[in-house]
Design an enzyme around this catalytic site. Structure first.
Site, PDB file in Angstrom:
ATOM      1  N   TYR A  52      27.475   1.844  -3.303  1.00 51.30           N
ATOM      2  CA  TYR A  52      26.581   2.713  -4.071  1.00 51.30           C
ATOM      3  C   TYR A  52      27.369   3.864  -4.699  1.00 51.30           C
ATOM      4  O   TYR A  52      27.195   4.186  -5.880  1.00 51.30           O
ATOM      5  CB  TYR A  52      25.492   3.246  -3.148  1.00 51.30           C
ATOM      6  CG  TYR A  52      24.562   4.252  -3.774  1.00 51.30           C
ATOM      7  CD1 TYR A  52      23.563   3.851  -4.653  1.00 51.30           C
ATOM      8  CD2 TYR A  52      24.674   5.609  -3.470  1.00 51.30           C
ATOM      9  CE1 TYR A  52      22.697   4.776  -5.222  1.00 51.30           C
ATOM     10  CE2 TYR A  52      23.814   6.540  -4.030  1.00 51.30           C
ATOM     11  CZ  TYR A  52      22.824   6.114  -4.907  1.00 51.30           C
ATOM     12  OH  TYR A  52      21.977   7.040  -5.469  1.00 51.30           O
ATOM     13  N   SER A  83      23.965  10.399  -8.787  1.00 44.60           N
ATOM     14  CA  SER A  83      23.830  10.847  -7.404  1.00 44.60           C
ATOM     15  C   SER A  83      25.009  11.751  -7.090  1.00 44.60           C
ATOM     16  O   SER A  83      26.112  11.559  -7.613  1.00 44.60           O
ATOM     17  CB  SER A  83      23.828   9.659  -6.441  1.00 44.60           C
ATOM     18  OG  SER A  83      24.000  10.089  -5.102  1.00 44.60           O
TER      19      SER A  83
END
Length: 265
Positions: free
Chosen positions: A151, A138
């Site tokens: 995350y 990501s």
């Protein structure tokens, strides 16, 4: 047929980016292991791409032995393994105040440790086929958003692992390890998250230019198209690389003046 006769495990492929990668891989000649938590959705994916091209495994990727069971299924069905795609992930909001040890451990187990374990389990067979690992990271790996702390930590660790193993495994095993970092992608889960935030289902049709210079965000199919290059022989000996897939530069970009925007990608 850029992936003709290749056998590929795609974790988290019952929906979203993983589903798109699996479908694109089959369209390029591969056979795939579909994996996830949602059996009904997984069965639908297998039906869409053809039972002759896929097998379904439903299990939490962080369970003890789950990685080995995925590899065993591929070997049992097709006798070889050419690539793995580490896509399964927990995308959960948290910040410094809401992230305790148990929460952080859980996110790391799924997003970082489970991919490592799948690489370990698959390595003997990837060595035989001189195969490839593709980690799905990501853009949040670079620093992340204020409410995506755990995350972002997990994706940053995944990126470091990619660079480390990408160097080591190409030398010692002939196995390439690379990573793509998607930006803001219009997946089913993203639509659900925004609905939970109280936004209309049409929220993505009118986004600030700051976050969508092209007028829209990314589609899962566009991430899948990029993934095929790294899974195919076209990428040659390239290993240990991380590519950001977003419509603006992540480093050196001006910060938004209005912090109340829709983003929270």
């Amino acid at each position: 047929m850029r992936l003709l006769d290749k056998i590929i495990i795609v974790t988290g492929s019952t929906m979203g980016i993983g589903k798109s990668i699996a479908k694109k891989a089959v369209s390029e000649g591969a056979k795939v292991i579909i994996h996830g938590l949602e059996e009904e959705l997984g069965t639908q994916v297998v039906s869409e791409i053809g039972e002759e091209n896929a097998r379904l495994h439903i299990e939490d990727i962080s369970n003890e032995g789950a990685a080995q069971r995925l590899v065993d299924l591929a070997i049992k069905q097709w006798g070889r393994l050419d690539a793995i795609v580490n896509n399964a992930a927990l995308v959960v909001p948290s910040n410094i105040s809401t992230t305790d040890k148990a929460f952080l451990n859980r996110v790391l187990e799924v997003n970082t440790i489970a991919p490592f374990q799948l690489i370990q389990a698959a390595l003997p067979f990837l060595t035989e086929s001189r195969g490839a690992v593709l980690n799905i990271g990501s853009v949040n790996a670079w620093s992340g958003e204020p409410n995506l702390l755990a995350y972002s930590i997990s994706k940053g660790a995944l990126m470091t692992m990619t660079r480390n193993l990408g160097d080591t495994l190409i030398r010692e095993n002939g196995v390439r390890v690379n990573q793509i970092n998607p930006g803001w992608v219009l997946t089913e889960k993203e639509i659900e998250r925004k609905r939970a935030h109280g936004l209309a289902d049409s929220w993505y049709e009118d986004l600030p230019a700051l976050y969508a210079p092209a007028g829209r965000i990314l589609w899962p199919e566009e991430i899948a198209a990029a993934a095929i290059y790294w899974l195919s022989d076209e990428s040659g000996p390239i290993s240990g690389q991380v590519m950001d897939l977003e419509q603006y530069p992540m480093i050196g970009r001006n910060a938004p003046k209005d912090t109340s925007t829709i983003a929270n990608k």
